[in-house]
Design a protein around this motif. Structure first.
Motif, PDB file in Angstrom:
ATOM      1  N   ARG A   1      10.725  90.569 101.689  1.00  0.00           N
ATOM      2  CA  ARG A   1       9.690  90.976 101.240  1.00  0.00           C
ATOM      3  C   ARG A   1       8.139  91.289 101.071  1.00  0.00           C
ATOM      4  O   ARG A   1       7.265  92.544 101.770  1.00  0.00           O
ATOM      5  N   ASN A   2       7.837  89.789 100.695  1.00  0.00           N
ATOM      6  CA  ASN A   2       6.895  89.609 100.464  1.00  0.00           C
ATOM      7  C   ASN A   2       5.922  87.959 100.775  1.00  0.00           C
ATOM      8  O   ASN A   2       7.532  87.505 101.317  1.00  0.00           O
ATOM      9  N   PHE A   3       5.134  87.578 100.279  1.00  0.00           N
ATOM     10  CA  PHE A   3       5.633  85.972 100.998  1.00  0.00           C
ATOM     11  C   PHE A   3       4.472  85.795  99.506  1.00  0.00           C
ATOM     12  O   PHE A   3       3.891  86.498  99.016  1.00  0.00           O
ATOM     13  N   ILE A   4       4.650  84.607  98.920  1.00  0.00           N
ATOM     14  CA  ILE A   4       4.499  84.427  97.531  1.00  0.00           C
ATOM     15  C   ILE A   4       3.446  82.822  97.743  1.00  0.00           C
ATOM     16  O   ILE A   4       3.734  81.892  98.754  1.00  0.00           O
ATOM     17  N   PRO A   5       2.777  82.442  97.160  1.00  0.00           N
ATOM     18  CA  PRO A   5       1.352  80.827  97.177  1.00  0.00           C
ATOM     19  C   PRO A   5       2.988  79.601  96.947  1.00  0.00           C
ATOM     20  O   PRO A   5       3.651  79.922  96.364  1.00  0.00           O
ATOM     21  N   ALA A   6       2.472  78.722  97.385  1.00  0.00           N
ATOM     22  CA  ALA A   6       3.466  77.468  97.329  1.00  0.00           C
ATOM     23  C   ALA A   6       2.704  75.965  97.730  1.00  0.00           C
ATOM     24  O   ALA A   6       1.216  76.335  97.689  1.00  0.00           O
ATOM     25  N   THR A   7       2.997  75.481  97.005  1.00  0.00           N
ATOM     26  CA  THR A   7       1.607  73.474  97.105  1.00  0.00           C
ATOM     27  C   THR A   7       3.359  73.038  97.865  1.00  0.00           C
ATOM     28  O   THR A   7       4.723  72.723  97.190  1.00  0.00           O
ATOM     29  N   ASN A   8       2.540  71.466  98.061  1.00  0.00           N
ATOM     30  CA  ASN A   8       3.048  70.202  98.689  1.00  0.00           C
ATOM     31  C   ASN A   8       4.121  70.149  96.977  1.00  0.00           C
ATOM     32  O   ASN A   8       5.242  69.626  97.168  1.00  0.00           O
ATOM     33  N   ALA A   9       3.580  69.931  95.813  1.00  0.00           N
ATOM     34  CA  ALA A   9       4.278  69.965  95.378  1.00  0.00           C
ATOM     35  C   ALA A   9       5.498  70.817  94.309  1.00  0.00           C
ATOM     36  O   ALA A   9       6.844  70.286  94.459  1.00  0.00           O
ATOM     37  N   ASP A  10       6.029  72.300  95.299  1.00  0.00           N
ATOM     38  CA  ASP A  10       6.967  72.515  95.433  1.00  0.00           C
ATOM     39  C   ASP A  10       8.330  71.921  95.968  1.00  0.00           C
ATOM     40  O   ASP A  10       9.656  71.986  95.581  1.00  0.00           O
ATOM     41  N   TYR A  11       7.691  71.613  96.703  1.00  0.00           N
ATOM     42  CA  TYR A  11       8.935  70.889  97.423  1.00  0.00           C
ATOM     43  C   TYR A  11       9.102  69.198  97.826  1.00  0.00           C
ATOM     44  O   TYR A  11      10.023  68.541  98.260  1.00  0.00           O
ATOM     45  N   VAL A  12       8.769  68.793  95.891  1.00  0.00           N
ATOM     46  CA  VAL A  12       9.030  67.195  96.158  1.00  0.00           C
ATOM     47  C   VAL A  12      10.672  67.187  95.721  1.00  0.00           C
ATOM     48  O   VAL A  12      10.978  65.922  96.562  1.00  0.00           O
ATOM     49  N   VAL A  13      10.933  67.841  95.155  1.00  0.00           N
ATOM     50  CA  VAL A  13      12.642  68.132  94.872  1.00  0.00           C
ATOM     51  C   VAL A  13      13.622  68.328  96.142  1.00  0.00           C
ATOM     52  O   VAL A  13      13.804  67.264  96.263  1.00  0.00           O
ATOM     53  N   ILE A  14      12.591  68.805  97.163  1.00  0.00           N
ATOM     54  CA  ILE A  14      13.216  68.882  98.749  1.00  0.00           C
ATOM     55  C   ILE A  14      13.839  67.501  99.331  1.00  0.00           C
ATOM     56  O   ILE A  14      14.277  67.205  99.193  1.00  0.00           O
ATOM     57  N   GLU A  15      12.162  66.611  99.318  1.00  0.00           N
ATOM     58  CA  GLU A  15      12.099  65.529  99.850  1.00  0.00           C
ATOM     59  C   GLU A  15      13.181  64.294  99.238  1.00  0.00           C
ATOM     60  O   GLU A  15      13.570  63.819  99.673  1.00  0.00           O
ATOM     61  N   ASN A  16      13.470  64.699  97.827  1.00  0.00           N
ATOM     62  CA  ASN A  16      14.172  63.245  97.054  1.00  0.00           C
ATOM     63  C   ASN A  16      15.275  64.096  96.894  1.00  0.00           C
ATOM     64  O   ASN A  16      16.215  62.589  96.995  1.00  0.00           O
ATOM     65  N   THR A  17      15.601  64.935  97.619  1.00  0.00           N
ATOM     66  CA  THR A  17      17.337  65.345  97.662  1.00  0.00           C
ATOM     67  C   THR A  17      17.529  64.656  98.834  1.00  0.00           C
ATOM     68  O   THR A  17      18.549  64.243  98.530  1.00  0.00           O
ATOM     69  N   ALA A  18      16.571  65.131 100.087  1.00  0.00           N
ATOM     70  CA  ALA A  18      16.504  64.743 101.427  1.00  0.00           C
ATOM     71  C   ALA A  18      17.263  62.709 101.710  1.00  0.00           C
ATOM     72  O   ALA A  18      17.970  62.656 101.760  1.00  0.00           O
ATOM     73  N   LYS A  19      16.168  62.298 100.104  1.00  0.00           N
ATOM     74  CA  LYS A  19      16.311  61.298 100.264  1.00  0.00           C
ATOM     75  C   LYS A  19      17.292  59.943  99.140  1.00  0.00           C
ATOM     76  O   LYS A  19      18.468  59.031 100.488  1.00  0.00           O
ATOM     77  N   SER A  20      17.958  60.967  98.361  1.00  0.00           N
ATOM     78  CA  SER A  20      19.028  60.670  97.962  1.00  0.00           C
ATOM     79  C   SER A  20      20.522  60.787  99.174  1.00  0.00           C
ATOM     80  O   SER A  20      20.771  60.035  98.267  1.00  0.00           O
ATOM     81  N   ILE A  21      20.558  61.567  99.551  1.00  0.00           N
ATOM     82  CA  ILE A  21      21.553  61.936 100.577  1.00  0.00           C
ATOM     83  C   ILE A  21      21.707  61.654 101.622  1.00  0.00           C
ATOM     84  O   ILE A  21      22.598  61.244 102.832  1.00  0.00           O
ATOM     85  N   GLY A  22      20.193  60.808 101.901  1.00  0.00           N
ATOM     86  CA  GLY A  22      19.800  59.690 103.312  1.00  0.00           C
ATOM     87  C   GLY A  22      19.920  60.035 104.637  1.00  0.00           C
ATOM     88  O   GLY A  22      20.076  60.334 105.181  1.00  0.00           O
ATOM     89  N   LEU A  23      19.169  61.522 104.166  1.00  0.00           N
ATOM     90  CA  LEU A  23      19.161  62.453 105.536  1.00  0.00           C
ATOM     91  C   LEU A  23      17.377  61.929 106.276  1.00  0.00           C
ATOM     92  O   LEU A  23      17.918  62.443 107.458  1.00  0.00           O
ATOM     93  N   ILE A  24      16.678  61.319 105.110  1.00  0.00           N
ATOM     94  CA  ILE A  24      15.381  61.172 105.003  1.00  0.00           C
ATOM     95  C   ILE A  24      15.290  59.675 104.847  1.00  0.00           C
ATOM     96  O   ILE A  24      15.844  59.871 103.974  1.00  0.00           O
ATOM     97  N   GLU A  25      14.643  59.423 105.533  1.00  0.00           N
ATOM     98  CA  GLU A  25      14.287  57.489 104.833  1.00  0.00           C
ATOM     99  C   GLU A  25      13.166  57.925 103.599  1.00  0.00           C
ATOM    100  O   GLU A  25      12.668  58.116 103.720  1.00  0.00           O
TER     101      GLU A  25
END
Length: 299
Positions: free
Chosen positions: A275-299
């Motif tokens: 519908r539209n785009f909204i502002p985002a920052t790197n900080a918004d995706y820290v939770v994604i990075e941490n989740t990926a690390k927690s299941i061993g998907l990334i180092e």
């Protein structure tokens, strides 16, 4: 299959990675290169496939987790080894892969059985007939099991990351230990079709794809239905390289951002679809990075 079209698309993706300076030891690039090798395998182009697989092994030698992610997800690499009279090497590597899967998910899991079946083929090619027959016999029961789970793309947030995280959280273990078979269909529409056909018993898909497939009339509610929804999380974003202001001029990053945020043309937004785009920052995706690390998907 449409191998020629697939090869063109994958080569175009690799070219983009090269143009933006992605290093050869990148896991994301490695997955794309492996796809090219898999396409070669599908066409019996053994020499070309093996050349790519060997290059991947060299380029990611210093990243064992990434290397395992690339090669354990798909055992096609063993086929050209056997075809090119490198069966002994295939046996050694498949024995290691099988042992890894057994340790990770158990002897009777589909992934372990698949590795054992591939090992049986390599053993047969090297003249070890008795051992090959024994391996085949032990692999067949798990390979024929229908108690399984299909996920979307192996590196997808909605098709892999979040489903696996919440399965671990709510059920107390990894999907590979809960289901006899865990597979990656490659895209969300295919996951829906696989579950609907009965080939898999459950699947994880992006809700937008589910809504689109429902509107298109491709979902039979008597055969497939929603059983759980993932809590809200940040997903798709627009990203640019850190050096674009230097390359294209001061303020370029902000001009791109402002153009996207100001986009109101319905035909353009429908192409994404959003519908539209909204502002985002790197900080918004820290939770994604941490989740990926927690299941061993990334180092």
């Amino acid at each position: 299959g449409r191998f020629e079209d697939a090869e063109k698309l994958v080569r175009a993706s690799i070219d983009i990675f090269d143009r933006i300076g992605v290093k050869p030891n990148s896991v994301t690039l490695g997955i794309t290169r492996r796809t090219l090798a898999d396409i070669y395998v599908g066409q019996a182009r053994w020499q070309e496939a093996q050349k790519v697989y060997d290059a991947l092994a060299r380029d990611l030698a210093g990243r064992p987790v990434g290397l395992a992610q690339i090669f354990d997800a798909n055992l096609n690499w063993a086929i050209p080894l056997v075809r090119l009279n490198r069966g002994a090497e295939a046996v050694r590597r498949l024995e290691k892969s099988h042992a890894t899967f057994v340790k990770r998910v158990g002897e009777n899991h589909y992934a372990a059985a698949e590795a054992r079946g591939m090992l049986a083929s390599a053993l047969a090619a090297t003249g070890q007939t008795r051992q090959a027959l024994d391996a085949f016999t032990k692999a067949v029961p798990a390979l024929l099991s229908r108690d399984n789970l299909s996920e979307g793309e192996g590196a997808s947030t909605s098709g892999r990351l979040m489903p696996e995280f919440y399965i671990r959280k709510e059920l107390g273990d990894a999907p590979q230990r809960i289901f006899r078979r865990v597979g990656f269909s490659g895209n969300h529409s295919k996951t829906i079709a696989l579950v609907q056909s009965g080939a898999y018993q459950a699947g994880a898909v992006n809700y937008k794809v589910w809504e689109n497939e429902t509107r298109a009339g491709r979902i039979d509610p008597s055969k497939v239905r929603i059983i759980w929804r993932t809590p809200t999380y940040p997903d798709y974003n627009w990203s640019v390289r850190g050096d674009v202001d230097r390359v294209y001029g001061a303020g370029f990053t902000n001009r791109v951002k402002e153009a996207l945020l100001a986009m109101k043309e319905r035909s353009l937004l429908d192409a994404f679809p959003r519908r539209n785009f909204i502002p985002a920052t790197n900080a918004d995706y820290v939770v994604i990075e941490n989740t990926a690390k927690s299941i061993g998907l990334i180092e």
